[in-house]
Write a protein that holds these residues in place. Structure first.
Motif, PDB file in Angstrom:
ATOM      1  N   ASN A   1      -4.722  15.436  -1.250  1.00 22.08           N
ATOM      2  CA  ASN A   1      -3.782  16.470  -0.898  1.00 22.08           C
ATOM      3  C   ASN A   1      -2.203  16.103  -0.938  1.00 22.08           C
ATOM      4  OD1 ASN A   1      -6.054  18.271  -0.226  1.00 22.08           O
ATOM      5  ND2 ASN A   1      -6.359  17.259   1.380  1.00 22.08           N
ATOM      6  N   SER A   2      -1.998  14.725  -0.789  1.00 21.85           N
ATOM      7  CA  SER A   2      -0.620  14.229  -0.740  1.00 21.85           C
ATOM      8  C   SER A   2       0.533  14.871  -1.889  1.00 21.85           C
ATOM      9  CB  SER A   2      -0.402  12.983  -0.514  1.00 21.85           C
ATOM     10  OG  SER A   2       0.920  12.666  -0.489  1.00 21.85           O
ATOM     11  N   THR A   3       1.428  15.321  -1.632  1.00 23.99           N
ATOM     12  CA  THR A   3       2.345  15.720  -2.632  1.00 23.99           C
ATOM     13  C   THR A   3       3.421  14.584  -2.759  1.00 23.99           C
ATOM     14  OG1 THR A   3       3.932  16.758  -0.893  1.00 23.99           O
ATOM     15  CG2 THR A   3       2.098  18.138  -1.953  1.00 23.99           C
ATOM     16  N   TYR A   4       3.440  13.475  -2.030  1.00 33.00           N
ATOM     17  CA  TYR A   4       4.147  12.272  -2.095  1.00 33.00           C
ATOM     18  C   TYR A   4       3.624  11.216  -2.934  1.00 33.00           C
ATOM     19  CZ  TYR A   4       7.400  14.778   1.248  1.00 33.00           C
ATOM     20  OH  TYR A   4       8.025  15.806   1.870  1.00 33.00           O
TER      21      TYR A   4
ATOM     22  N   GLN B   1       8.855  14.033  -5.605  1.00 30.89           N
ATOM     23  CA  GLN B   1       8.826  13.665  -4.009  1.00 30.89           C
ATOM     24  C   GLN B   1       8.488  12.302  -3.886  1.00 30.89           C
ATOM     25  OE1 GLN B   1       7.392  16.379  -5.543  1.00 30.89           O
ATOM     26  NE2 GLN B   1       7.495  18.053  -4.096  1.00 30.89           N
ATOM     27  N   ARG B   2       7.747  11.634  -4.917  1.00 28.08           N
ATOM     28  CA  ARG B   2       7.359  10.192  -4.686  1.00 28.08           C
ATOM     29  C   ARG B   2       8.772   9.328  -5.076  1.00 28.08           C
ATOM     30  NH1 ARG B   2       3.079   6.486  -4.144  1.00 28.08           N
ATOM     31  NH2 ARG B   2       4.414   4.328  -3.910  1.00 28.08           N
TER      32      ARG B   2
ATOM     33  N   GLU C   1       2.505  19.197   4.474  1.00 31.19           N
ATOM     34  CA  GLU C   1       2.164  17.960   3.831  1.00 31.19           C
ATOM     35  C   GLU C   1       0.980  17.690   4.722  1.00 31.19           C
ATOM     36  OE1 GLU C   1       1.548  14.288   1.625  1.00 31.19           O
ATOM     37  OE2 GLU C   1       2.465  16.272   1.276  1.00 31.19           O
TER      38      GLU C   1
ATOM     39  N   ASP D   1       8.352  21.223   5.730  1.00 32.28           N
ATOM     40  CA  ASP D   1       7.592  20.326   4.536  1.00 32.28           C
ATOM     41  C   ASP D   1       6.677  19.391   4.979  1.00 32.28           C
ATOM     42  OD1 ASP D   1       9.117  22.263   2.962  1.00 32.28           O
ATOM     43  OD2 ASP D   1      10.551  20.745   2.378  1.00 32.28           O
TER      44      ASP D   1
ATOM     45  N   TYR E   1      13.942  16.757   0.950  1.00 33.36           N
ATOM     46  CA  TYR E   1      12.489  16.497   0.567  1.00 33.36           C
ATOM     47  C   TYR E   1      11.981  16.131   1.842  1.00 33.36           C
ATOM     48  CZ  TYR E   1      14.040  16.722  -4.229  1.00 33.36           C
ATOM     49  OH  TYR E   1      14.676  17.399  -5.461  1.00 33.36           O
TER      50      TYR E   1
END
Length: 395
Positions: free
Chosen positions: A225-228, A233-234, A200, A196, A191
């Motif tokens: 925009n954050s995928t975390y 992912q978080r 991000e 990646d 991840y």
């Protein structure tokens, strides 16, 4: 405190993490001695706790004053800032890492822009908050290099929690999710690949000479925009950071932080589905003060944390006697802690309590500390005398 902030607390402390880390010890068999690293870290933890406890306060009169009124508490759950020495080391490791990629350069450029306006320590903290996925990258990178005791032990405690909780909650969807996440976390590094991370932060613009613009851009990125920020992912990020934070800690650390909050996640779901009449009866039985009763979310959290603490303490007590090597580890740790006037049970109570110092004395004592105030071992350890009332059976 508003119901909104309390509700936010219930969400923010959901899927936290971890377990006893036996670095330098055998995974199977009879463990006879703590490693030198485990002993060193245990002594460090004891000294930090000793400095944070206020010996001029009486624990039985106000545990909040005893553990929260002196120096900075030792926060032990994810979401709190790591120690400055740890941040400095992680930044150094990240800067010295041979792999060069665009996202890392943006982190370094932001740090430079911040340092032109703020103190060095403030810039370390801000860089960590805005670029947590890159810290996940440097933390998980060593986990690819062969077997990791830290990772194996972390997955072990999570697996034990799921097995134990299934006896009470059978097929609860949260347990299924945790089982799935456990499988995903066997390879956390996937991840945090450089590619990646570049994707991000691809749309993020960072200028070395414009700190104010950088902060606005980062805030916008985090919101849109954050995928975390959500999802798997978080969770992988949170677990990775906690895994680093919790290395070489005793089992009393993990049960008082990670296990408590895993139970909180379960009860946060089940208690909100209970019959309102029966729930109201339980609250009345607990004799909660009026300022708690008038706030729905405070009443709810009081019951959730009472049950979560109680179950985590039960599981920790069971772990100690479940295998001979567990009892031996427990006893050896206590012999080390004794010279600091501590033991594992005191660690458990203190670490649990200090996570709520920031919410103030009233909420801590009447919402989050209910389990402490009704625990016979707590009364015995701090010589509080015989407890005449024990409303533990209210819920």
């Amino acid at each position: 405190m508003s119901g909104t902030k309390l509700a936010g607390l219930a969400v923010s402390v959901a899927l936290l993490l971890s377990f006893w880390v036996g670095t330098g010890q055998a995974q199977v068999g009879y463990v006879r001695h703590l490693s030198k690293l485990r002993i060193k870290d245990l002594e460090g933890l004891a000294m930090r706790l000793q400095r944070s406890i206020n010996p001029e306060k009486y624990a039985c009169e106000s545990y909040f004053d005893y553990v929260c009124s002196r120096n900075k508490p030792l926060f032990s759950i994810m979401g709190h800032m790591p120690q400055m020495s740890e941040l400095f080391q992680l930044m150094t490791d990240l800067q010295n890492d041979p792999e060069q990629f665009e996202a890392k350069q943006k982190l370094l450029d932001f740090f430079i822009s911040c340092n032109s306006k703020h103190a060095l320590e403030d810039c370390y903290r801000q860089t960590f908050e805005y670029f947590k996925p890159l810290f996940g990258y440097i933390i998980t990178k060593p986990l690819l290099e062969g077997s990791s005791h830290e990772l194996d032990d972390f997955l072990g405690v999570l697996d034990r929690f799921v097995r134990t909780a299934k006896n009470d909650f059978s097929s609860h969807p949260i347990l299924a999710k945790l089982s799935t996440y456990k499988q995903k976390f066997k390879s956390p590094k996937i991840y945090f690949h450089a590619g990646d991370l570049n994707r991000e932060y691809r749309s993020l613009r960072i200028y070395r000479e414009s700190y104010e613009h950088n902060v606005r851009n980062l805030e916008q990125h985090r919101k849109l925009n954050s995928t975390y920020e959500l999802g798997v992912q978080r969770t992988m990020l949170d677990w990775s950071l906690y895994l680093h934070q919790s290395r070489n800690k005793p089992m009393s650390y993990y049960y008082s932080t990670f296990t408590v909050h895993l139970y909180m996640t379960l009860f946060n779901s089940t208690e909100r589905q209970r019959d309102f009449t029966r729930f109201r009866e339980a609250v009345e039985c607990l004799k909660l003060p009026q300022f708690v009763n008038v706030l729905d979310e405070a009443r709810m959290l009081a019951v959730i944390y009472l049950k979560s603490f109680r179950n985590a303490w039960r599981d920790y007590s069971s772990w100690i006697v479940s295998q001979p090597q567990n009892q031996e580890i427990y006893d050896q740790e206590n012999s080390i802690l004794q010279k600091y006037h501590l033991n594992n049970k005191r660690l458990f109570f203190t670490l649990y309590a200090q996570n709520f110092c920031e919410f103030g004395k009233d909420l801590a004592e009447h919402v989050f500390y209910l389990g402490l105030n009704q625990n016979p071992d707590f009364f015995n350890i701090y010589s509080c005398g015989f407890q005449t009332e024990n409303p533990m059976n209210c819920v």
